[in-house]
Design a protein around this motif. Structure first.
Motif, short mmCIF file in Angstrom:
data_model
loop_
_atom_site.label_atom_id
_atom_site.label_comp_id
_atom_site.label_asym_id
_atom_site.label_seq_id
_atom_site.Cartn_x
_atom_site.Cartn_y
_atom_site.Cartn_z
N THR A 153 0.83 -1.20 0.00
CA THR A 153 0.00 0.00 0.00
C THR A 153 0.86 1.25 0.00
N ARG A 156 2.49 1.82 -3.39
CA ARG A 156 1.51 2.38 -4.34
C ARG A 156 1.30 3.86 -4.05
N ALA A 161 4.32 1.57 -7.33
CA ALA A 161 3.62 0.32 -7.65
C ALA A 161 2.44 0.65 -8.55
N THR A 163 -1.11 1.16 -10.04
CA THR A 163 -2.43 1.48 -9.52
C THR A 163 -3.32 1.94 -10.66
N SER A 197 -8.31 7.23 -6.26
CA SER A 197 -7.50 6.72 -5.15
C SER A 197 -7.55 7.71 -4.00
#
Length: 232
Positions: A153, A156, A161, A163, A197
């Motif tokens: 997490t 990201r 990472a 997403t 997000s």
């Protein structure tokens, strides 16, 4: 043949700790991919060769950066309260440190370390997990699941990472349109949420889901309502 520096670093009072602290500063500013010992030497105003008096190579220096950042995390809040509160405090402490060093902290998440600071982080998390009464082997399974979530997490959130979502409202509708255009009904129904997000909400939801799942696994009460997911 060993590599020796010019001695200027010693005259300036350079130490391993000062070298690593300067590396943290450079990486935080420019990112780990752009980092080099030569760039660090410029930052310190020393000859590059003098750095080898304090670190044997770049890899060792990057390991030192990860260890220093880990050692700076304050896990004291994870030593009191219920086991559920302690897990929350541990997760928040780790994420807070990551947000303070968004570029350099990527090294904590990607470089394995057996340093005392790493073991302290593990001990702090295990201290809470152990309270639910699992056997040591299963405690480690829970710990590794927890670490996988926290690291994934954070990576990201730090942009390291993959997403699907975005934190940019101007890009959200474009993402929604792209997902909906696949024609898949499941993707289309979740597109408004996949496209956005909200790192704060998603981090809290994930931590609470882990805690609720662990409570259910051992037959203990979960102490709060699971937070809702992000909204557009």
């Amino acid at each position: 043949m060993s590599v020796r520096g010019t001695g200027r670093g010693r005259r300036l009072g350079l130490t391993r700790e000062k070298v690593i602290a300067a590396a943290v500063k450079v990486i935080d500013r420019e990112g780990p991919d752009s980092f080099s010992l030569r760039r660090l030497a410029t930052e310190l105003d020393v000859e590059a060769m003098s750095l080898y008096n304090h670190v044997p190579n770049k890899d060792a220096l990057l390991d030192g950066v990860a260890e220093m950042l880990l050692a700076r995390i304050d896990f004291s809040g994870a030593d009191t309260g219920t086991w559920q509160d302690r897990i929350r405090a541990h997760a928040v402490a780790f994420r807070t440190a990551a947000k303070q060093h968004p570029k350099a902290f990527q090294l904590v998440c990607t470089r394995p370390t057996q340093s005392p600071a790493a073991l302290e982080s593990i001990r702090s998390a295990l201290g809470a997990i152990a309270e639910v009464g699992l056997a040591p082997e299963e405690q480690v399974h829970v710990l590794r699941s927890y670490v996988a979530f926290i690291v994934g997490t954070i990576m990201r959130e730090l942009g390291s990472a993959i997403t699907v979502g975005t934190v940019d409202p101007d890009q959200a509708q474009q993402r929604i349109d792209e997902i909906t255009a696949t024609g898949d009904p499941l993707l289309a129904s979740t597109a408004p949420y996949l496209a956005v997000s909200d790192h704060d909400v998603e981090f809290e939801y994930g931590v609470e889901l882990l805690i609720a799942g662990l409570a259910a696994r051992v037959g203990l009460a979960y102490d709060r309502d699971l937070p809702t997911g992000p909204r557009t």
